[in-house]
Scaffold this motif. Structure first.
Motif, PDB file in Angstrom:
ATOM      1  N   ASN A 257      -9.975   2.243  -1.012  1.00  0.00           N
ATOM      2  CA  ASN A 257      -9.687   2.501  -2.425  1.00  0.00           C
ATOM      3  C   ASN A 257      -8.344   3.224  -2.526  1.00  0.00           C
ATOM      4  O   ASN A 257      -8.257   4.447  -2.402  1.00  0.00           O
ATOM      5  N   HIS A 258      -7.320   2.458  -2.742  1.00  0.00           N
ATOM      6  CA  HIS A 258      -5.963   2.993  -2.736  1.00  0.00           C
ATOM      7  C   HIS A 258      -5.748   3.939  -3.926  1.00  0.00           C
ATOM      8  O   HIS A 258      -6.235   3.686  -5.035  1.00  0.00           O
ATOM      9  N   VAL A 259      -5.023   5.004  -3.684  1.00  0.00           N
ATOM     10  CA  VAL A 259      -4.723   5.977  -4.738  1.00  0.00           C
ATOM     11  C   VAL A 259      -3.226   6.031  -5.002  1.00  0.00           C
ATOM     12  O   VAL A 259      -2.712   7.004  -5.555  1.00  0.00           O
ATOM     13  N   SER A 260      -2.522   5.010  -4.579  1.00  0.00           N
ATOM     14  CA  SER A 260      -1.067   4.940  -4.769  1.00  0.00           C
ATOM     15  C   SER A 260      -0.732   5.161  -6.258  1.00  0.00           C
ATOM     16  O   SER A 260      -1.469   4.694  -7.144  1.00  0.00           O
ATOM     17  N   PRO A 261       0.340   5.905  -6.550  1.00  0.00           N
ATOM     18  CA  PRO A 261       1.405   6.352  -5.633  1.00  0.00           C
ATOM     19  C   PRO A 261       1.134   7.685  -4.933  1.00  0.00           C
ATOM     20  O   PRO A 261       1.996   8.166  -4.214  1.00  0.00           O
ATOM     21  N   ALA A 262      -0.023   8.283  -5.177  1.00  0.00           N
ATOM     22  CA  ALA A 262      -0.350   9.518  -4.469  1.00  0.00           C
ATOM     23  C   ALA A 262      -0.660   9.206  -3.008  1.00  0.00           C
ATOM     24  O   ALA A 262      -0.863   8.045  -2.624  1.00  0.00           O
ATOM     25  N   ILE A 263      -0.693  10.233  -2.191  1.00  0.00           N
ATOM     26  CA  ILE A 263      -0.930  10.085  -0.755  1.00  0.00           C
ATOM     27  C   ILE A 263      -2.154  10.902  -0.373  1.00  0.00           C
ATOM     28  O   ILE A 263      -2.329  12.033  -0.823  1.00  0.00           O
TER      29      ILE A 263
END
Length: 532
Positions: A257-263
């Motif tokens: 579950n990508h949270v881009s643009p956060a890291i």
């Protein structure tokens, strides 16, 4: 009413509205009664007869008309005429006397108690109890109801404690499914963060959040709410620390579950080389100390006072939560060593929701202090933001009484700005260890276990107060939390037993948390984590 006297003074007649009444005819013998005596008699009759008429009318209205004889009327009128108007005072005094007598005696064996007040009244009418028997019945009934209320309250507290300490089936399912996915799916095992973003993990120009938890669903809400509320999500770096058993599932969730643009960086405690028993002496103390084992693992009922169902007992139960002997809960005191490349971080608990952009927190000047925190002594009620040192420490203990002020304002964990550079110049961690050990040596009599009490001592003199609008506490125990204030707060904190992911959580406060749960996610749906 009129009085008629004949010229000869031998006949006196009393009339009312021109109707003559034969009840008062007096034949006077002048030779036997003097005129002066007769005149006095007339005056007396003229004075008393109106009062007799009025009293008769009043008693007729009160039901004296039911009397069928002059004897009955006399018994009713007599006490009034003689000044003995009301016996209620005497009856009350006799009742008090009987109750005091019964209070000092043992309740008779075999006394059959009613199940309700109406049944008590019915039995009184049927059995015609004397005053003493009635007093015994009343006392025994009240004591019975009080006992049932205490036992019911005790059961409520215990059930709430066990519910709050448990892992819901859906969250447990989520962890198991994700752990299985980690072992079978290469995408779930991909590096976090990706190699090209790895330098950002220690870049001081970014906004670094630290979260220590073993609850995957709660972690996802914290991260999602922070990103959606941020004006610059590309500046956010989340450092998630979890335990060994949850690491695979936690890693899989954020890998899929990508949270881009956060890291996001996920690390297990087993991956920190610094976390050894030599550097963290309380590890062995927490795991092996006999008093801690007894406190957490002995029977809860054995040391529970059923007559004490106040919040003190509730706090004692809450202190038994397994999280207080978890290393994850103590990790916050080691942040300078765990993140040696960072200077400033925000530490978040897993039961918070971020509703506003937190970027301004990095601009707050802590004036050399270590911990930017919201003080918790500014509220109006004893449950809402009103915590002082006396709420956490046992001031009957001589060491506590000597070193601490019971009225000193406390502060809250959950959203804290830590200046790690300033922290490294202090002995905060060493002080924490010292007082933690002191409490163990005192058989846990200084305070119940938890991270906040020793932290209140360790950070003493190192706190910079932050405006309360940044961090609103109490959503996990305060039912009357003002919803409008919740909407305005930057960070809301479900501290307490009633977590929003538990069925016992407050329904009117749960939507602020559930709005950040991804119910369309396959793992969430397959584990039947439904919006409540």
């Amino acid at each position: 009413m009129q009085l008629h006297v004949s010229l000869s003074m031998r006949l006196i007649t009393i009339s009312n509205n021109n109707v003559f009444i034969d009840l008062m005819k007096i034949t006077v013998a002048a030779t036997h009664i003097s005129y002066r005596t007769l005149f006095r008699t007339i005056l007396i009759l003229a004075f008393f007869l109106p009062f007799i008429f009025i009293l008769t009318a009043l008693f007729t209205l009160e039901g004296v008309d039911k009397c069928s004889s002059f004897d009955c009327l006399g018994r009713r009128l007599g006490p009034r005429l003689l000044g003995r108007v009301d016996d209620s005072g005497r009856l009350v005094r006799e009742l008090y006397k009987t109750l005091n007598q019964v209070n000092g005696e043992e309740i008779p064996d075999g006394l059959k108690l009613p199940d309700s007040f109406s049944q008590l009244v019915s039995e009184m009418n049927n059995n015609q109890y004397d005053a003493k028997t009635f007093a015994f019945m009343l006392r025994a009934t009240v004591e019975k109801f009080e006992r049932e209320i205490r036992e019911s309250k005790f059961s409520e507290l215990m059930n709430k404690h066990f519910a709050a300490s448990s892992i819901t089936r859906g969250i447990h399912c989520l962890s198991l499914r994700l752990t299985n996915e980690y072992s079978s799916n290469a995408h779930a095992r991909r590096q976090l963060p990706t190699p090209e973003l790895l330098p950002v993990v220690s870049n001081k120009s970014y906004h670094h959040f630290i979260l220590s938890t073993d609850n995957i669903l709660a972690a996802s809400v914290v991260v999602t709410s922070a990103i959606e509320s941020s004006l610059r999500p590309d500046k956010i770096v989340f450092h998630i620390i979890t335990d060994k058993k949850t690491y695979a599932g936690m890693h899989a969730w954020f890998a899929l579950n990508h949270v881009s643009p956060a890291i996001v960086e996920v690390k297990g405690v087993h991956q920190f080389d610094w976390l050894t028993r030599e550097n963290v002496p309380l590890l062995e103390d927490v795991e092996n100390h006999k008093d801690i084992k007894n406190f957490y693992h002995s029977s809860h009922i054995a040391d529970a006072n059923l007559s004490d169902t106040t919040r003190k007992f509730a706090f004692t139960l809450q202190a038994r939560s397994p999280k207080y002997i978890s290393l994850l809960n103590h990790l916050r005191i080691y942040l300078p060593e765990l993140f040696p490349d960072l200077d400033k971080v925000i530490f978040l608990d897993d039961d918070v929701v971020i509703q506003k952009d937190l970027s301004p927190l990095w601009e707050i000047d802590l004036h050399g202090k270590v911990n930017g925190a919201v003080e918790t002594c500014r509220g109006e009620g004893e449950w809402v933001m009103s915590k002082r040192f006396k709420n956490y420490f046992n001031f009957s203990h001589p060491i506590i009484a000597k070193h601490l002020d019971p009225n000193e304002c406390a502060w809250g964990y959950g959203m804290n700005i830590f200046d790690l550079r300033a922290w490294r110049k202090t002995k905060i961690t060493e002080t924490y260890h010292h007082w933690f050990k002191e409490n163990l040596m005192s058989n846990l009599t200084m305070w119940k276990l938890g991270t906040l009490p020793p932290s209140l001592i360790a950070f003493k003199g190192h706190i910079h107060p932050v405006d309360s609008s940044w961090h609103m506490l109490g959503l996990g125990y305060q039912r009357k939390t003002n919803v409008e204030n919740v909407k305005k707060a930057a960070v809301i904190h479900y501290n307490g037993q009633l977590k929003p992911w538990l069925p016992i959580g407050f329904e009117h406060l749960r939507p602020f948390w559930t709005k950040y749960v991804n119910y369309s996610n396959d793992f969430v749906r397959n584990c039947h984590i439904l919006e409540l």
